[in-house]
Scaffold this motif. Structure first.
Motif, PDB file in Angstrom:
ATOM      1  N   ASP A   1       0.839  -1.193   0.000  1.00  0.00           N
ATOM      2  CA  ASP A   1       0.000   0.000   0.000  1.00  0.00           C
ATOM      3  C   ASP A   1       0.879   1.251   0.000  1.00  0.00           C
ATOM      4  O   ASP A   1       1.392   1.662   1.044  1.00  0.00           O
ATOM      5  CB  ASP A   1      -0.918   0.002   1.225  1.00  0.00           C
ATOM      6  N   GLN A   2       1.047   1.840  -1.187  1.00  0.00           N
ATOM      7  CA  GLN A   2       1.853   3.044  -1.319  1.00  0.00           C
ATOM      8  C   GLN A   2       0.973   4.270  -1.074  1.00  0.00           C
ATOM      9  O   GLN A   2       0.002   4.511  -1.794  1.00  0.00           O
ATOM     10  CB  GLN A   2       2.482   3.118  -2.708  1.00  0.00           C
ATOM     11  N   LEU A   3       1.329   5.057  -0.074  1.00  0.00           N
ATOM     12  CA  LEU A   3       0.604   6.269   0.267  1.00  0.00           C
ATOM     13  C   LEU A   3       1.299   7.487  -0.335  1.00  0.00           C
ATOM     14  O   LEU A   3       2.094   7.369  -1.262  1.00  0.00           O
ATOM     15  CB  LEU A   3       0.502   6.374   1.795  1.00  0.00           C
ATOM     16  N   ASP A   4       1.033   8.640   0.198  1.00  0.00           N
ATOM     17  CA  ASP A   4       1.577   9.890  -0.325  1.00  0.00           C
ATOM     18  C   ASP A   4       2.961  10.175   0.256  1.00  0.00           C
ATOM     19  O   ASP A   4       3.397   9.558   1.231  1.00  0.00           O
ATOM     20  CB  ASP A   4       0.618  11.029   0.051  1.00  0.00           C
TER      21      ASP A   4
ATOM     22  N   GLY B   1       4.243   5.878   3.694  1.00  0.00           N
ATOM     23  CA  GLY B   1       3.962   7.224   3.221  1.00  0.00           C
ATOM     24  C   GLY B   1       3.067   7.980   4.181  1.00  0.00           C
ATOM     25  O   GLY B   1       2.957   7.634   5.364  1.00  0.00           O
ATOM     26  N   ARG B   2       2.397   9.005   3.663  1.00  0.00           N
ATOM     27  CA  ARG B   2       1.535   9.855   4.496  1.00  0.00           C
ATOM     28  C   ARG B   2       0.065   9.479   4.284  1.00  0.00           C
ATOM     29  O   ARG B   2      -0.436   9.483   3.164  1.00  0.00           O
ATOM     30  CB  ARG B   2       1.750  11.325   4.158  1.00  0.00           C
ATOM     31  N   GLU B   3      -0.608   9.177   5.386  1.00  0.00           N
ATOM     32  CA  GLU B   3      -2.037   8.885   5.346  1.00  0.00           C
ATOM     33  C   GLU B   3      -2.835  10.175   5.113  1.00  0.00           C
ATOM     34  O   GLU B   3      -2.314  11.284   5.248  1.00  0.00           O
ATOM     35  CB  GLU B   3      -2.474   8.253   6.675  1.00  0.00           C
TER      36      GLU B   3
ATOM     37  N   LEU C   1       2.276   9.459   9.398  1.00  0.00           N
ATOM     38  CA  LEU C   1       3.266   8.806   8.557  1.00  0.00           C
ATOM     39  C   LEU C   1       3.367   7.334   8.909  1.00  0.00           C
ATOM     40  O   LEU C   1       3.377   6.967  10.090  1.00  0.00           O
ATOM     41  CB  LEU C   1       4.637   9.470   8.720  1.00  0.00           C
ATOM     42  N   LYS C   2       3.477   6.482   7.892  1.00  0.00           N
ATOM     43  CA  LYS C   2       3.607   5.041   8.081  1.00  0.00           C
ATOM     44  C   LYS C   2       4.843   4.534   7.329  1.00  0.00           C
ATOM     45  O   LYS C   2       5.221   5.090   6.291  1.00  0.00           O
ATOM     46  CB  LYS C   2       2.366   4.307   7.561  1.00  0.00           C
ATOM     47  N   ALA C   3       5.427   3.445   7.852  1.00  0.00           N
ATOM     48  CA  ALA C   3       6.623   2.873   7.216  1.00  0.00           C
ATOM     49  C   ALA C   3       6.716   1.390   7.539  1.00  0.00           C
ATOM     50  O   ALA C   3       7.652   0.940   8.199  1.00  0.00           O
ATOM     51  CB  ALA C   3       7.886   3.608   7.657  1.00  0.00           C
ATOM     52  N   PHE C   4       5.704   0.622   7.091  1.00  0.00           N
ATOM     53  CA  PHE C   4       5.702  -0.837   7.287  1.00  0.00           C
ATOM     54  C   PHE C   4       5.856  -1.221   8.755  1.00  0.00           C
ATOM     55  O   PHE C   4       6.486  -2.218   9.088  1.00  0.00           O
ATOM     56  CB  PHE C   4       6.812  -1.498   6.464  1.00  0.00           C
ATOM     57  N   ASN C   5       5.347  -0.395   9.650  1.00  0.00           N
ATOM     58  CA  ASN C   5       5.386  -0.597  11.101  1.00  0.00           C
ATOM     59  C   ASN C   5       6.744  -0.299  11.733  1.00  0.00           C
ATOM     60  O   ASN C   5       6.955  -0.585  12.910  1.00  0.00           O
ATOM     61  CB  ASN C   5       4.947  -2.015  11.498  1.00  0.00           C
TER      62      ASN C   5
END
Length: 428
Positions: free
Chosen positions: A192-195, A244-246, A251-255
Motif C-alpha cells: 500500500d503506497q501512500l503519499d 507514506g503519508r495517510e 506517517l507510516k513505514a511498514f510498522n
C-alpha cells in the motif's frame, strides 16, 4: 537541482613495499612469492567520469513539521551480544587476531526477510555507534520470500559499552516522485503506497559516513545520500504493508518507528557496479570515499576501486581527480585481479588496499578472504576471513577494522551473522 561535471582524470600512485605478515595468511608457493617480488602492475589512467548530483533537500525540508531527530534521540529497542560472535559458521580469524564483536538478537540472526550488507560508524553525543544496512530479500535470493518491496533498513547500533549493545532498525525512504524514475525505484511485489515518500529499493551493498552524511552505494547508479540529523519518528502500522503519508497526515513505514529520508544522490557513469564503500584516504592522506566493483571473471572486465575526494562538508569534491586502482590477488589464489569484491578500505598514503572477496575455494571453513595489495606490486597477500564477509569500516580512533557477515541461520543450520573487529595493524 542537478549539476553535471566531466573531468579528465589521471591516477596518482605510490609503490609500496611488502611487510611481514601475521601468521594467518594463506601460504604461497616459492614461484608465487618470486613473482610477487618482481612483477609490477601498471595502473591505467582513468580518462573520463561524468558525475551528477541531484539535491533533494527541498523534499526533506517538507518533512520538517514532523520534527527531525538525531542518533542519540532514538529509542534503541533491541540487544546484541558479544557471546558467540566468534563461533558463527565460517568464522576463522585466528584467536590472536580476534578483538571484539557481537551477534544480533535471535530474530535478526535467523530472519530470511532481510540480509545485512554495509557497515560504517561514527561518534555522536559522547556515544560510539555502528550503522549497518540490510536489504529486503526477494524470491530471487531465497525462494518463497517476498520482502523486497520494503527496500533498505539501517541498524543503528550503540557499541559504547560492548557489554551492553543496543540497536534499532530504521527504514530508508525517498521522495515518492522518484517512483517514476527507473534509475531510482524498482517495482516489486505489491504493497500500500501512500503519499509523500516511498521505499529505497536497492541492494545497499555498502555504506560510509562523513560529516553527518551517510553514503549508501546503489549498484548501477552510484550513491544515495542521507543526513543522519534528519531522522523522523513515524506511526505504527498493524498491517505492516503501508508506507507514506495517510490522509489524516500521519506517517507510516511498514510498522517501523523511524525513517531516514534521502537528501540527494550521485549518478556516476562508467564506474559501476558498486558493491561497497568506505571512508579512507587518498595518496596525499586526504579523505576519500572508496568504492569497489563486484565482478567475476565471466564479466570480462577488470575490477577496480575508485577514490572520490571529499570537501570539508563531507561532500564529494567535483573538482578533484578520482583515483582508480586495480588491486591484485595473491599468486596462488588468482594471480590477477581481485574478483567478487564485497568490501574495500584504502590507505592511500601507505599505498595499501584491503578488500574482502567471496566465492573462493573453502579455506579454514570459509570461502571468503581478506586481500591486501600494495600499489605497484604484482600480487597481493590473502588472509583467512569469515564466511559471508561484506563491507569494511575502519575506525581511526581505535585502529580497528570492522566487518560483518550476512547469512541467515537456515542457510547452514547454525548462525552465521556477526559483526567483528580486528586490529588494522595485524593486516598491514
Amino acid at each position: 537541482m542537478k549539476t553535471t561535471y566531466l573531468k579528465q582524470f589521471a591516477v596518482l600512485l605510490m609503490a609500496g613495499a611488502i611487510c611481514s605478515c601475521s601468521n594467518d595468511f594463506e601460504p604461497v608457493s616459492e614461484d608465487a612469492a618470486t613473482s610477487q617480488d618482481t612483477t609490477k602492475v601498471t595502473t591505467k589512467a582513468f580518462l573520463s567520469l561524468p558525475i551528477s548530483y541531484t539535491d533533494e533537500s527541498s523534499f526533506v525540508n517538507s518533512l520538517s513539521s514532523y520534527g527531525f531527530l538525531e542518533p542519540d534521540d532514538i529509542n534503541l529497542n533491541r540487544s546484541g551480544t558479544k557471546s558467540g560472535y566468534n563461533s558463527v559458521y565460517g568464522f576463522n580469524i585466528p584467536s590472536a587476531n580476534q578483538v571484539t564483536g557481537f551477534k544480533w538478537n535471535s530474530g535478526d540472526e535467523s530472519t530470511e526477510e532481510w540480509r545485512p550488507q554495509g557497515l560504517t560508524g561514527f561518534n555522536w553525543g559522547g556515544r560510539k555507534f555502528l550503522l549497518a544496512t540490510w536489504y529486503g530479500v526477494g524470491p530471487g535470493t531465497i525462494s518463497g520470500v517476498y520482502n523486497q518491496h520494503k527496500g533498505v533498513r539501517i541498524a543503528l547500533v550503540d557499541i559504547t559499552d560492548m557489554n551492553n549493545i543496543t540497536y534499532r532498525h530504521i527504514l530508508l525512504v525517498q521522495d515518492k516522485n522518484n517512483m517514476s524514475n527507473s534509475n531510482l525505484y524498482r517495482s516489486t511485489n505489491s504493497y500500500d503506497q501512500l503519499d509523500l515518500f516511498c521505499p529505497v529499493t536497492i541492494h545497499a551493498g555498502g555504506v560510509a559516513y562523513s560529516n553527518n552524511k551517510i553514503y549508501v552505494v546503489d549498484t548501477k547508479l552510484g550513491m544515495r545520500v542521507f543526513d543522519i540529523r534528519k531522522l523522523i519518528a513515524v506511526s505504527g502500522d498493524s498491517t505492516k504493508n503501508r508506507i507514506g503519508r495517510e490522509a489524516d497526515g500521519t506517517l507510516k513505514a511498514f510498522n517501523y518507528s523511524y525513517v531516514l529520508p534521502q537528501i540527494g544522490y550521485y549518478d556516476i557513469d562508467n564506474a559501476n557496479p558498486y558493491s561497497c564503500i568506505s571512508l579512507g584516504t587518498g595518496n596525499d592522506g586526504e579523505a576519500r570515499l572508496w568504492t569497489g566493483q563486484y565482478l567475476t571473471p565471466s564479466d570480462n572486465q577488470t575490477p577496480k576501486i575508485y577514490g572520490f575526494a571529499l570537501n570539508s562538508n563531507g561532500q564529494i569534491n567535483m573538482g578533484q581527480t578520482i583515483q582508480q586502482l586495480e588491486p591484485q590477488d595473491n599468486a596462488t589464489g588468482n594471480n590477477g585481479p581481485v574478483y567478487r569484491v564485497q568490501g574495500v578500505y584504502r590507505r592511500g598514503q601507505a599505498s595499501t588496499s584491503l578488500v574482502t572477496t567471496t566465492g573462493n575455494s573453502s579455506y579454514e571453513g570459509s570461502t571468503a578472504r581478506l586481500v591486501r595489495h600494495y600499489s605497484g606490486d604484482g600480487a597481493g597477500t590473502r588472509f583467512r576471513w569469515p564466511h559471508g564477509a561484506e563491507d569494511l569500516y575502519y575506525d581511526s580512533s581505535t585502529g580497528y577494522l570492522w566487518n560483518l557477515t550476512e547469512y541467515e541461520t537456515s542457510k547452514y543450520g547454525q548462525d552465521n551473522r556477526c559483526v567483528f573487529a580486528v586490529r588494522y595493524s595485524d593486516y598491514d
